[in-house]
Enzyme design. Structure first.
Site, short mmCIF file in Angstrom:
data_model
loop_
_atom_site.label_atom_id
_atom_site.label_comp_id
_atom_site.label_asym_id
_atom_site.label_seq_id
_atom_site.Cartn_x
_atom_site.Cartn_y
_atom_site.Cartn_z
N CYS A 1 0.83 -1.20 0.00
CA CYS A 1 0.00 0.00 0.00
C CYS A 1 0.87 1.25 0.00
O CYS A 1 0.60 2.21 -0.74
CB CYS A 1 -0.93 -0.01 1.21
SG CYS A 1 -2.13 1.34 1.22
N CYS B 1 -6.42 -4.36 6.69
CA CYS B 1 -7.57 -3.47 6.61
C CYS B 1 -8.70 -4.02 5.76
O CYS B 1 -9.88 -3.74 6.03
CB CYS B 1 -7.15 -2.09 6.09
SG CYS B 1 -6.58 -2.07 4.38
#
Length: 384
Positions: A95, A193
């Site tokens: 990410c 997440c």
């Protein structure tokens, strides 16, 4: 602005320093109605509302940028593919590498912004020649330089980390409370997440499917069976359900996962000791060594909260294996071709390292670079 306390205080400090600040929340979920569950997950609709309230209090413009498609392609799909190939990926690294300091930074620069400012705990210094270096934060317990090890010199040139010199997270929370930020006591997010319930095995089973196979020892003898190799990770001890006990009666651990063969390899605890790691997907965070093919001293860290271990490293060129790939590598090369790797040899064996993990190399407090681990070499020979 993720909606947490760190990015809110980072934004406040940037405003206070006189910068023209715009708050941006990244919409990464394909299900925007998802709500946060306790301290699991992040980037939810609740988080975006928390970020907006913080931006309003600071008096800065606020936008939500939809990167959900890019996040799915570059982080979620990559995570699935890595597990399907028997590796253990770190989605936070991907990410940072492909979203926050690639997609986000590219858009920011295209719109005329100078930098991306985040709430990461790390510091950037400038050497005598004007080159930027990434260093550990002053608060070692909260140091996040490991997950930023994927940043390149160009990305560091457009990055700001205002929290890097703050000695503790408690001080950041206290500052948030003084500033009237409602997120002052908001729990930190943890786990992955996009898997908010934390059940990674079940989540992967839905996407990778199950493929029954054998569990074998280091000699190749079958000692059990499994319903899917994706459910196993290197170092795992529990849930193996082995039908054949070890000769010495001691517990066995997962040593290797081979999804193409639908095989999981187990062995004794001491066989988890790794004498060498290597990766062909490596980058330098700023100025590389003068000659990376010459052996240099460093420290290596293989997990976000692991202790750094003294090591030596160098870039080498070697032949790929017979399959046409470096062992454990996602990179496809023709059989017999060579591959360039960052090879790291720790002074003392590392424990339970899995292909797919990230090895970050330090010189003192400075992040020198990183590699995604493609292959490992055990410190314990396979029994004859």
């Amino acid at each position: 602005m993720s909606g947490g306390v760190d990015s809110a205080v980072a934004a406040a400090r940037a405003v206070e320093a006189g910068h023209e600040v715009v708050g941006v929340h990244l919409a990464l979920s394909r299900m925007p109605g998802t709500l946060r569950t306790g301290s699991r997950g992040c980037c939810t609709i609740e988080d975006s509302m928390d970020a907006r309230r913080a931006a309003d209090l600071l008096g800065i413009p606020f936008y939500v940028w939809d990167f959900s498609e890019r996040f799915k392609d570059d982080v979620v799909d990559d995570f699935i593919a890595e597990y399907a190939a028997g590796r253990t990926p770190n989605p936070c690294m991907r990410c940072n590498e492909r979203i926050k300091f690639a997609a986000l930074l590219e858009k920011a620069l295209a719109l005329g912004f100078d930098a991306v400012c985040t709430g990461h705990y790390a510091t950037i210094t400038t050497d005598a020649s004007g080159r930027r270096e990434l260093h550990r934060a002053s608060a070692e317990a909260k140091d996040q330089s490991y997950v930023l090890g994927v940043l390149t010199a160009e990305q560091l040139a457009h990055a700001m980390f205002p929290l890097g010199d703050t000695p503790s997270k408690d001080l950041v929370r206290a500052e948030a409370a003084r500033r009237g930020l409602a997120v002052a006591q908001k729990p930190d997010s943890y786990d992955i997440c996009f898997i908010p319930d934390g059940d990674t095995s079940a989540w992967l089973a839905e996407r990778v499917g199950t493929a029954p196979g054998d569990i074998v020892d280091r000699t190749g003898a079958v000692v059990g069976s499994h319903e899917g190799a994706h459910a196993f990770t290197v170092g795992q001890r529990r849930g193996l359900r082995l039908g054949t006990p070890a000769p010495d009666g001691k517990p066995r651990f997962v040593l290797d996962v081979r999804p193409k063969e639908r095989t999981v390899v187990v062995g004794p605890r001491e066989a988890l000791a790794i004498a060498e790691i290597a990766g062909s997907r490596y980058t330098w965070a700023g100025e590389p060594p003068a000659d990376p093919t010459e052996t240099f001293a460093c420290d290596v860290q293989i997990r976000a909260h692991a202790d750094p271990v003294p090591a030596i490293a160098r870039v080498v060129e070697r032949e790929s294996d017979a399959s046409g790939e470096p062992s454990g590598s996602a990179a496809s090369v023709s059989s017999g071709a060579s591959v360039t790797e960052l090879v790291i040899t720790p002074d003392a064996p590392l424990d339970g390292v899995a292909p797919g993990q990230t090895a970050v190399v330090y010189v003192g407090t400075r992040v020198l670079g990183q590699c995604t681990i493609d292959r490992t070499v055990s410190a314990v020979p396979v029994p004859a």
